[in-house]
Design a protein around this motif. Structure first.
Motif, PDB file in Angstrom:
ATOM      1  N   THR A  49       0.851  -1.184   0.000  1.00  0.00           N
ATOM      2  CA  THR A  49       0.000   0.000   0.000  1.00  0.00           C
ATOM      3  C   THR A  49       0.886   1.233   0.000  1.00  0.00           C
ATOM      4  O   THR A  49       2.108   1.147   0.181  1.00  0.00           O
ATOM      5  CB  THR A  49      -0.899   0.051   1.258  1.00  0.00           C
ATOM      6  OG1 THR A  49      -0.061   0.345   2.401  1.00  0.00           O
ATOM      7  CG2 THR A  49      -1.607  -1.270   1.491  1.00  0.00           C
ATOM      8  N   TYR A  50       0.277   2.400  -0.183  1.00  0.00           N
ATOM      9  CA  TYR A  50       1.032   3.646  -0.103  1.00  0.00           C
ATOM     10  C   TYR A  50       1.623   3.824   1.293  1.00  0.00           C
ATOM     11  O   TYR A  50       2.698   4.405   1.442  1.00  0.00           O
ATOM     12  CB  TYR A  50       0.143   4.839  -0.486  1.00  0.00           C
ATOM     13  CG  TYR A  50      -0.018   4.959  -1.985  1.00  0.00           C
ATOM     14  CD1 TYR A  50       0.921   5.661  -2.745  1.00  0.00           C
ATOM     15  CD2 TYR A  50      -1.070   4.346  -2.651  1.00  0.00           C
ATOM     16  CE1 TYR A  50       0.795   5.755  -4.130  1.00  0.00           C
ATOM     17  CE2 TYR A  50      -1.205   4.434  -4.030  1.00  0.00           C
ATOM     18  CZ  TYR A  50      -0.273   5.134  -4.764  1.00  0.00           C
ATOM     19  OH  TYR A  50      -0.396   5.209  -6.127  1.00  0.00           O
ATOM     20  N   VAL A  51       0.946   3.298   2.310  1.00  0.00           N
ATOM     21  CA  VAL A  51       1.470   3.418   3.676  1.00  0.00           C
ATOM     22  C   VAL A  51       2.650   2.469   3.879  1.00  0.00           C
ATOM     23  O   VAL A  51       3.675   2.851   4.449  1.00  0.00           O
ATOM     24  CB  VAL A  51       0.351   3.148   4.706  1.00  0.00           C
ATOM     25  CG1 VAL A  51       0.924   3.197   6.125  1.00  0.00           C
ATOM     26  CG2 VAL A  51      -0.766   4.169   4.547  1.00  0.00           C
ATOM     27  N   SER A  52       2.528   1.219   3.412  1.00  0.00           N
ATOM     28  CA  SER A  52       3.652   0.279   3.585  1.00  0.00           C
ATOM     29  C   SER A  52       4.849   0.719   2.749  1.00  0.00           C
ATOM     30  O   SER A  52       5.998   0.491   3.125  1.00  0.00           O
ATOM     31  CB  SER A  52       3.220  -1.142   3.200  1.00  0.00           C
ATOM     32  OG  SER A  52       3.085  -1.273   1.790  1.00  0.00           O
ATOM     33  N   GLU A  53       4.596   1.372   1.630  1.00  0.00           N
ATOM     34  CA  GLU A  53       5.687   1.770   0.729  1.00  0.00           C
ATOM     35  C   GLU A  53       6.366   3.057   1.196  1.00  0.00           C
ATOM     36  O   GLU A  53       7.583   3.181   1.123  1.00  0.00           O
ATOM     37  CB  GLU A  53       5.120   1.965  -0.686  1.00  0.00           C
ATOM     38  CG  GLU A  53       6.159   2.112  -1.781  1.00  0.00           C
ATOM     39  CD  GLU A  53       6.641   0.769  -2.334  1.00  0.00           C
ATOM     40  OE1 GLU A  53       5.946  -0.250  -2.127  1.00  0.00           O
ATOM     41  OE2 GLU A  53       7.718   0.745  -2.939  1.00  0.00           O
ATOM     42  N   PHE A  54       5.565   4.008   1.682  1.00  0.00           N
ATOM     43  CA  PHE A  54       6.098   5.349   1.964  1.00  0.00           C
ATOM     44  C   PHE A  54       6.009   5.758   3.421  1.00  0.00           C
ATOM     45  O   PHE A  54       6.571   6.788   3.812  1.00  0.00           O
ATOM     46  CB  PHE A  54       5.340   6.397   1.139  1.00  0.00           C
ATOM     47  CG  PHE A  54       5.479   6.212  -0.343  1.00  0.00           C
ATOM     48  CD1 PHE A  54       6.649   6.577  -1.002  1.00  0.00           C
ATOM     49  CD2 PHE A  54       4.453   5.654  -1.087  1.00  0.00           C
ATOM     50  CE1 PHE A  54       6.777   6.405  -2.372  1.00  0.00           C
ATOM     51  CE2 PHE A  54       4.579   5.475  -2.455  1.00  0.00           C
ATOM     52  CZ  PHE A  54       5.743   5.852  -3.104  1.00  0.00           C
ATOM     53  N   GLY A  55       5.286   5.015   4.252  1.00  0.00           N
ATOM     54  CA  GLY A  55       5.007   5.453   5.617  1.00  0.00           C
ATOM     55  C   GLY A  55       3.807   6.381   5.633  1.00  0.00           C
ATOM     56  O   GLY A  55       3.447   6.987   4.615  1.00  0.00           O
ATOM     57  N   LEU A  56       3.192   6.507   6.818  1.00  0.00           N
ATOM     58  CA  LEU A  56       1.929   7.248   6.928  1.00  0.00           C
ATOM     59  C   LEU A  56       2.095   8.727   6.611  1.00  0.00           C
ATOM     60  O   LEU A  56       1.277   9.326   5.905  1.00  0.00           O
ATOM     61  CB  LEU A  56       1.366   7.046   8.347  1.00  0.00           C
ATOM     62  CG  LEU A  56      -0.035   7.568   8.617  1.00  0.00           C
ATOM     63  CD1 LEU A  56      -1.049   6.964   7.659  1.00  0.00           C
ATOM     64  CD2 LEU A  56      -0.449   7.234  10.058  1.00  0.00           C
ATOM     65  N   GLU A  57       3.192   9.311   7.114  1.00  0.00           N
ATOM     66  CA  GLU A  57       3.365  10.762   6.929  1.00  0.00           C
ATOM     67  C   GLU A  57       3.500  11.114   5.452  1.00  0.00           C
ATOM     68  O   GLU A  57       2.816  11.997   4.931  1.00  0.00           O
ATOM     69  CB  GLU A  57       4.598  11.230   7.700  1.00  0.00           C
ATOM     70  CG  GLU A  57       4.827  12.735   7.624  1.00  0.00           C
ATOM     71  CD  GLU A  57       5.960  13.194   8.559  1.00  0.00           C
ATOM     72  OE1 GLU A  57       6.214  14.400   8.593  1.00  0.00           O
ATOM     73  OE2 GLU A  57       6.573  12.331   9.234  1.00  0.00           O
TER      74      GLU A  57
END
Lengths: 307, 307
Positions: B259-267
């Motif tokens: 996901t965008y979170v797993s790939e880039f982190g939440l921030e």
């Protein structure tokens, strides 16, 4: 009579099958690819789709479409895109029918079924993908008047939804068909009859010069052919040769399915097949009074086939 | 910045959502039936199809279609048939995605998933049936020039096949997407982006007076909106409220999904959402220089939604 195979009970065009049309279909299917150049990572899905699509078989549905075009005095190649779509859709239905939650079959045409070869999740998606690509292919490749193409694609969608193939499969797996011979006939008219019928109707609908009388006459032929196909299919599941069928016969009984044999017994089922064959030939003679050699061959083949 | 919810980071049209369009879609969907009078025994299948179709939700895809028609100066009701088809297709994809062989989800919008309520075989067929009936519905009900209808249905088929939704779902479940941010973006462009895009493109294609420049401008908007939708979806799976989502959050992590979170982190994912939101609004301003109030509202809603 009860020991006669269908092959021995009626005058026939022999073993003839329009193999030239089948080869034309086969060559066309072999060249089909689905993923665009910009779509990366989906080779495994495309492999599963083509594995199931290119498993051989008589290609009855697309060959019927080409033969119908010829019966209308047209070039068979004109309808290759919609003929291919019919085979993609048929393949999708086999993949989903074989799934563990459905008939749970391990073999199809002598090879592992799609979910046995590629996993259940990929098989579900291969079926979904083939159905989508069937529509895409005919919408991108089929030549003809836009209104005529719309009518043909409408027939494809209608024949494969709740009032056709998917509805019939539901009646089958949920044991939801009405009781009696009419219920059985209804189940099969939906499950296999509508797509067999669409194979004949789509080429007609693509030809906007055909009047309603011709369309009605061909629809009668298509309906009778669908019934014939299913009766013979049910007989073959009981008396068929495993190697020729490419699957284990007797699976209908194992799954508790309602068939013409379970409903009427083998002897009466054979009589019904003979009646249905005569009916289909008579309907064809009305629909194509000038003759339709390949459609007659396919009708006889469907009656006499052993796998 | 990392604690800001997307709702607090950008100027918005507030909580506005074109609820009049949503109600129009909802009323239309509620009236849909699929089985013809002559088709008996399929009530159980139709029930499963309507159970999943009428589970509520924001109806983003059909509302986008109606809003696009309005942005083109047309009556939103003109595109209701293809708008409904988009929602039928979306519903089919959710049913198949939830299956045990796929994401194995028990809850969807706070209710048992289709296979938990009706069994796995019926759920597979309910998905297959909704997809077929989507095509049938638009082919039977959508008014317009035949060539324009063909173009719109071609977009539907293309957006949902191996180069669209089904291909993206394969990349997801088979972990087959290319590495890196481009691979992730490609996965989501196929899995959700193409159908979001089709929701905007179909009404345009139905209007044969639109030129290629308008179509290109709307396509840029559609692409950016699809990306925005997915980034926010990934964020909500991590920070979302179970009750509001109607499902258990954290399922992406449980399934090992990229996901965008797993790939880039939440921030960084939140920053990307803000960038994508600005990009979508800018693309919309180019596509509809005269203004497109409802499309702007939906763009903001997709950015600020909490479920």
């Amino acid at each position: 009579m009860s020991t006669d195979a269908p092959a021995e009970t009626a005058p026939m065009s022999g073993d003839a099958y329009p193999d030239d049309l089948r080869r034309e279909v086969e060559r066309y299917l072999e060249r089909l690819t689905f993923a665009d150049a910009a779509t990366t990572g989906v080779a495994g899905l495309e492999e599963a789709m083509r594995y199931s699509l290119l498993a051989g078989g008589k290609r009855i549905r697309p060959v019927l479409a080409l033969a119908t075009a010829r019966a209308l005095g047209r070039d068979a190649a004109e309808v290759l895109p919609i003929a291919a779509a019919l085979e993609l859709i048929h393949t999708y239905s086999l993949i989903h029918d074989d799934l563990p939650a459905m008939d749970d079959d391990d073999l199809r045409r002598g090879r592992p079924t799609c979910h046995r070869a590629f996993g259940e999740n990929v098989a579900i998606l291969a079926g979904d993908g083939l159905y989508a690509e069937a529509f895409r292919h005919v919408l991108e490749q089929q030549r003809g008047e836009p209104a005529a193409i719309l009518a043909a694609v409408r027939e494809l969608a209608s024949a494969t939804g709740i009032n056709g193939m998917v509805g019939g499969q539901y009646l089958d797996v949920a044991h939801a068909a009405p009781e009696g011979a009419d219920g059985l006939r209804h189940l099969h008219a939906l499950k296999t009859g509508r797509l067999i019928g669409a194979s004949i109707m789509c080429p007609l609908l693509l030809d906007p010069t055909r009047g309603p009388a011709t369309i009605d006459a061909f629809r009668s032929f298509a309906n009778e052919l669908g019934v014939l196909f299913q009766i013979v299919d049910d007989i073959l599941d009981v008396v068929g040769d495993d190697d020729a069928l490419g699957k284990t016969h007797g699976s209908d009984e194992r799954l508790g399915k309602r068939t013409y044999v379970s409903e009427f017994g083998l002897e009466r089922a054979r009589e019904l097949a003979a009646e249905s064959h005569r009916g289909a030939r008579a309907a064809l003679a009305k629909a194509a009074p000038g003759g339709a050699a390949e459609l007659a061959q396919i009708t006889d083949f469907i009656y006499t086939r052993t796998s």
